[in-house]
Enzyme design. Sequence first.
Site, short mmCIF file in Angstrom:
data_model
loop_
_atom_site.label_atom_id
_atom_site.label_comp_id
_atom_site.label_asym_id
_atom_site.label_seq_id
_atom_site.Cartn_x
_atom_site.Cartn_y
_atom_site.Cartn_z
N HIS A 1 0.79 -1.22 0.00
CA HIS A 1 0.00 0.00 0.00
C HIS A 1 0.83 1.29 0.00
O HIS A 1 0.76 2.08 -0.92
CB HIS A 1 -0.92 0.04 1.24
CG HIS A 1 -1.82 -1.14 1.39
ND1 HIS A 1 -2.93 -1.36 0.60
CD2 HIS A 1 -1.79 -2.18 2.28
CE1 HIS A 1 -3.53 -2.47 0.98
NE2 HIS A 1 -2.88 -2.99 1.98
N ASP A 2 1.61 1.49 1.05
CA ASP A 2 2.14 2.83 1.33
C ASP A 2 3.14 3.37 0.31
O ASP A 2 3.11 4.58 0.00
CB ASP A 2 2.76 2.87 2.73
CG ASP A 2 1.69 2.76 3.82
OD1 ASP A 2 2.04 2.40 4.96
OD2 ASP A 2 0.51 3.04 3.52
#
Length: 313
Positions: free
Chosen positions: A239-240
């Site tokens: 994700h990040d």
Amino acid sequence: MTTGSKPKIILDCDPGVDDAIAIITACRWTEIVGITSVSGNVPVEHTTSNALKMKKLLNIEAPIHSGASRPITSEPFHASHVHGQTGLGNTDLPEPDGLADSDDAVGFILEKTREEEGIHLIPIGPLTNIALAIKADPSLVNRVASITLMGGGAGIGNVTSAAEFNIFADPEAADLVFRSGAQLNMLGLNLTHQVLMGSVHADYCYALDTPVGKTAGDLLNFNGRTHGTEKGANVGAMHDPCAVLAVSHPDLFISKHRSVVVELEGSHTRGQTLVDEREWVDTEKNCNVYYEVDSEKVIELILQAVSEVDPSG
Ligand code: RIB
Ligand code: CA
């Protein structure tokens, strides 16, 4: 940002397995002017310690300021079942050498963005610090180049079917940020679930035979086991780092200007980022919602960061 120069960022994070990979990615592809920690995946004591461990591993010069220990109004909500008890999976990084530069993340964000315009705020955890900073000085949104966040989702959640963790953990903070008038870029689960990493990428990192490669390999293996979006496959959404690369490599992404509101009341939908897909309706568009990504190139850039980040400075 002039051509060839790296975008200046403040990374607001809750390390966090994928946050740690995002820190490595940011080291290679951006100029980190500061890292702020927030309660999220694990309590802020751990997210701060984990950010300091990554600072030591990567020899990051930028300061680290710890921030909010709890959401604006709701009770703390963590995800140690996903990131491990202390938040960095089963990595074995040494304890940090020292403490954070301060426990005033909000003060740092406000001061640094007054000193220097055009910084990108990249929140990749709950939005508590960002919301408190905007509440303290609403003109913040006019001084930053963007607020480019990992969080939310167009039609998908992970904590519930409707809500993604970073928003669900502090919906009131998210609501304030989404209503702030900032140049908002939302990389939600509908985008980040297109970037899957796991054991095969871990093996590449281990083969580098470096301390950064070892840590990245451990994180990617752990991510594959706990962020698994495909049952049984040892791959998980990364994700990040997507939020970092959306700033450093915007051409790899496609977004659309949308109206997004944060649900605060719904018994089934609290924490949902409700995206208005009705292009024929004249609503106030407050956010660029990200829909498509060149996943292969993003993964390549993350692995290139692992191989090229040089802690010797
Ligand atoms: O839902 C994914 C997000 O929640 C990521 O930022 C992950 O680190 C967790 O904070
Ligand atoms: Ca995170």
